[in-house]
Design a protein around this motif. Structure first.
Motif, PDB file in Angstrom:
ATOM      1  N   LEU A 190       5.412  -0.332   1.792  1.00 53.70           N
ATOM      2  CA  LEU A 190       5.314  -0.411   3.256  1.00 53.70           C
ATOM      3  C   LEU A 190       3.856  -0.303   3.701  1.00 53.70           C
ATOM      4  CD1 LEU A 190       7.580  -0.506   5.485  1.00 53.70           C
ATOM      5  CD2 LEU A 190       7.112   1.913   5.851  1.00 53.70           C
ATOM      6  N   PHE A 191       3.170   0.732   3.227  1.00 56.87           N
ATOM      7  CA  PHE A 191       1.768   0.961   3.615  1.00 56.87           C
ATOM      8  C   PHE A 191       0.833  -0.073   3.002  1.00 56.87           C
ATOM      9  CE2 PHE A 191       2.294   5.846   4.403  1.00 56.87           C
ATOM     10  CZ  PHE A 191       2.918   5.563   5.600  1.00 56.87           C
ATOM     11  N   ILE A 192       1.083  -0.419   1.709  1.00 53.76           N
ATOM     12  CA  ILE A 192       0.147  -1.318   1.015  1.00 53.76           C
ATOM     13  C   ILE A 192       0.257  -2.745   1.544  1.00 53.76           C
ATOM     14  CG2 ILE A 192      -0.487  -2.319  -1.228  1.00 53.76           C
ATOM     15  CD1 ILE A 192       0.459   0.271  -2.548  1.00 53.76           C
ATOM     16  N   PHE A 193       1.511  -3.254   1.606  1.00 56.46           N
ATOM     17  CA  PHE A 193       1.690  -4.672   1.960  1.00 56.46           C
ATOM     18  C   PHE A 193       2.017  -4.908   3.432  1.00 56.46           C
ATOM     19  CE2 PHE A 193       3.105  -4.380  -2.594  1.00 56.46           C
ATOM     20  CZ  PHE A 193       1.974  -4.974  -3.130  1.00 56.46           C
ATOM     21  N   VAL A 194       3.032  -4.198   3.938  1.00 55.03           N
ATOM     22  CA  VAL A 194       3.506  -4.468   5.317  1.00 55.03           C
ATOM     23  C   VAL A 194       2.438  -4.103   6.336  1.00 55.03           C
ATOM     24  CG1 VAL A 194       5.333  -4.039   7.009  1.00 55.03           C
ATOM     25  CG2 VAL A 194       5.890  -4.105   4.580  1.00 55.03           C
ATOM     26  N   PHE A 195       1.840  -2.899   6.190  1.00 54.10           N
ATOM     27  CA  PHE A 195       0.784  -2.486   7.125  1.00 54.10           C
ATOM     28  C   PHE A 195      -0.588  -2.989   6.682  1.00 54.10           C
ATOM     29  CE2 PHE A 195       3.529   1.507   8.060  1.00 54.10           C
ATOM     30  CZ  PHE A 195       4.367   0.744   8.863  1.00 54.10           C
ATOM     31  N   GLY A 196      -0.628  -3.643   5.497  1.00 59.87           N
ATOM     32  CA  GLY A 196      -1.887  -4.220   5.006  1.00 59.87           C
ATOM     33  C   GLY A 196      -2.985  -3.208   4.753  1.00 59.87           C
ATOM     34  N   LEU A 197      -2.629  -1.979   4.342  1.00 59.59           N
ATOM     35  CA  LEU A 197      -3.642  -0.931   4.155  1.00 59.59           C
ATOM     36  C   LEU A 197      -4.235  -0.910   2.739  1.00 59.59           C
ATOM     37  CD1 LEU A 197      -1.864   1.939   6.115  1.00 59.59           C
ATOM     38  CD2 LEU A 197      -3.973   0.797   6.794  1.00 59.59           C
ATOM     39  N   GLY A 198      -3.664  -1.712   1.829  1.00 64.97           N
ATOM     40  CA  GLY A 198      -4.206  -1.780   0.471  1.00 64.97           C
ATOM     41  C   GLY A 198      -4.262  -0.432  -0.220  1.00 64.97           C
ATOM     42  N   LEU A 199      -5.445  -0.141  -0.803  1.00 63.20           N
ATOM     43  CA  LEU A 199      -5.627   1.092  -1.567  1.00 63.20           C
ATOM     44  C   LEU A 199      -5.425   2.337  -0.689  1.00 63.20           C
ATOM     45  CD1 LEU A 199      -6.463   2.047  -4.442  1.00 63.20           C
ATOM     46  CD2 LEU A 199      -8.793   2.195  -3.598  1.00 63.20           C
ATOM     47  N   ASP A 200      -5.924   2.288   0.541  1.00 65.29           N
ATOM     48  CA  ASP A 200      -5.719   3.421   1.476  1.00 65.29           C
ATOM     49  C   ASP A 200      -4.231   3.678   1.680  1.00 65.29           C
ATOM     50  OD1 ASP A 200      -8.408   3.314   1.646  1.00 65.29           O
ATOM     51  OD2 ASP A 200      -8.543   2.990   3.804  1.00 65.29           O
ATOM     52  N   GLY A 201      -3.453   2.588   1.724  1.00 67.58           N
ATOM     53  CA  GLY A 201      -2.008   2.717   1.896  1.00 67.58           C
ATOM     54  C   GLY A 201      -1.387   3.516   0.766  1.00 67.58           C
TER      55      GLY A 201
END
Length: 452
Positions: A190-201
């Motif tokens: 969810l954080f990495i791909f959907v919200f586009g946060l990558g490593l921070d996600g």
């Protein structure tokens, strides 16, 4: 206050009934939690490698090496929690158990805060020492800066899970780790791909999972078992002393394993990237395949602790024997399965050439050596909980140095990459046998000591 009925159920669940049943139940619930955590770790790397920048995956590798040290310390502290609290429960002193539980929470909060404040300013330097450079080092440092402040939550979560095991509530202890694993599995993509946060996600998902870990643990310990009472100064000092005498050797014991693994990595690196890739798969495979053994060492702690507190020496012996029987059966089954599916496993990881050779050789031959690894785990858990934690430190460091370095060096010299793997397996045999022999000597000594 805890009601009389509650106190009754908490007076040593493990001091009666079949020891084999206790060993199997506690190990089964422990394994589920552990496998969930290892699986999520693998998923985490998988998600990040899908982002397409190899620096990202490398950064997570460096960061997790650095954070693993903190995890090792947390594991060591949770071993100390189990040993002190389960003994008090076994002896039927529930008020003392509650005060010890509270003391250990205060100590863990203090220790993990000190460690974070020491690591935080030195992050760049530490990553440099590990060999991270340029963009990879910058990304790894960014990941660590986000995740490090949540280390106390991780330490709490592990300690709370250990407290639940100490009272014999293996199921709730399992929910602590399962809850965190589920949170990571859901939030990571969810954080990495959907919200586009990558490593921070990935970092944020990690922090959320630790909040869940501590939350579920606190609920079980405080709400369900009411395992908390403000400690008197005298009990706190007594608890701190017991805690240090077990915790410090237990932390040292845990730090030995990555040292041994680093030695294998160095030895196998001489045979090129493919051999290293094969070893990387093997080191991911070990925790998954042998999760039962890792769980067993955590499972028998409270069983031994309670029976020691209750002075049931016959049960200490039978717990040890049943744990070793369990190890033999478990390793035999896993070894057969690994041997049958060795080529499939190599294919699943896209391993070819030397990498495939290393994986298949491990599955066919080296996996059997985990009979001795498992025996050493059991012996170490016994030493930690019977008041001889230095034995486990010496044995584990012996295994990770004398039992690895010369074996993988000469193995490699004579038989190449396969020789390194064979050396890794052979080196443990002596330490496994020595651990078990020493363990029964210690049991004999404790019994003699009590009778005099």
């Amino acid at each position: 206050m805890a009601t009389a009925a509650q106190v009754k159920t908490l007076q040593g669940k493990f001091v009666e009934g079949s020891t084999m049943r206790h060993v199997i139940n506690m190990t089964a619930t422990g394994s589920v939690g552990l496998i969930a955590v290892f699986l999520v770790d693998v998923l985490n790397l998988l998600y990040i490698s899908q982002l397409g920048h190899h620096e990202l995956a490398a950064a997570v590798g460096y960061a997790s090496t650095l954070l693993f040290f903190h995890t090792s310390v947390s594991i060591g502290l949770s071993i100390a929690v189990t040993a002190t609290v389960s003994r008090a429960i076994g002896s039927g002193d529930f008020p003392l158990a509650r005060q010890f539980a509270a003391s250990s929470m205060y100590l863990i909060a203090g220790i993990s805060l000190v460690m974070v404040s020491l690591t935080y300013p030195a992050l760049d330097l530490l990553l440099q020492v590990l060999g991270a450079q340029g963009e990879t080092a910058r990304l790894a440092a960014r990941f660590c800066r986000l995740v490090l402040p949540s280390i106390p939550l991780l330490a709490f979560g592990m300690a709370l899970s250990a407290l639940l095991r100490s009272v014999g509530d293996g199921k709730r202890a399992m929910f602590v780790t399962l809850g965190a694993a589920a949170a990571t599995a859901i939030l990571d993509p969810l954080f990495i791909f959907v919200f586009g946060l990558g490593l921070d996600g990935a970092a944020y998902a990690n922090i959320c999972a630790r909040i869940v870990l501590a939350g579920v643990g606190f609920y079980g310990v405080l709400k369900v078992h009411q395992l908390y009472a403000k400690p008197s100064k005298e009990v706190f000092q007594r608890g701190a002393k017991a805690f240090a005498s077990i915790g410090i050797p237990a932390i040292l014991t845990n730090v030995a394993t990555p040292v041994g693994n680093a030695a294998v990595t160095t030895a196998i690196a001489a045979y090129g990237d493919q051999a290293v890739a094969g070893w990387a798969v093997v080191s991911r495979l070990i925790p998954m395949a042998f999760a039962g053994l890792f769980a067993l060492s955590g499972a028998i702690g409270p069983i031994l602790g309670q029976n020691l507190g209750a002075k049931r020496f016959d049960r200490l012996r039978s717990t040890m024997r049943d744990s070793l029987k369990f190890t033999l059966i478990y390793v035999s089954i896993v070894w057969i399965l690994l041997a049958i599916f060795s080529h499939l496993i190599a294919r699943a990881f896209d391993a070819t050439g030397m990498a495939e050779d290393v994986i298949v050789f491990f599955c066919m031959f080296v996996a059997g050596s985990f009979l001795f690894n498992g025996s050493l785990f059991v012996a170490n858990a016994a030493f930690n909980n019977l008041g001889y934690p230095l034995y486990s430190t010496v044995l584990n460091w012996g295994r990770s140095t004398i039992g690895v370095i010369p074996f993988v060096y000469f193995g490699g010299l004579w038989f190449g990459a396969r020789g390194v793997m064979a050396g890794y397996g052979l080196g443990v045999v002596f330490f496994g046998v020595l651990g078990v022999w020493l363990c029964f000597r210690v049991l004999h000594r404790i019994e003699q000591h009590q009778h005099h």
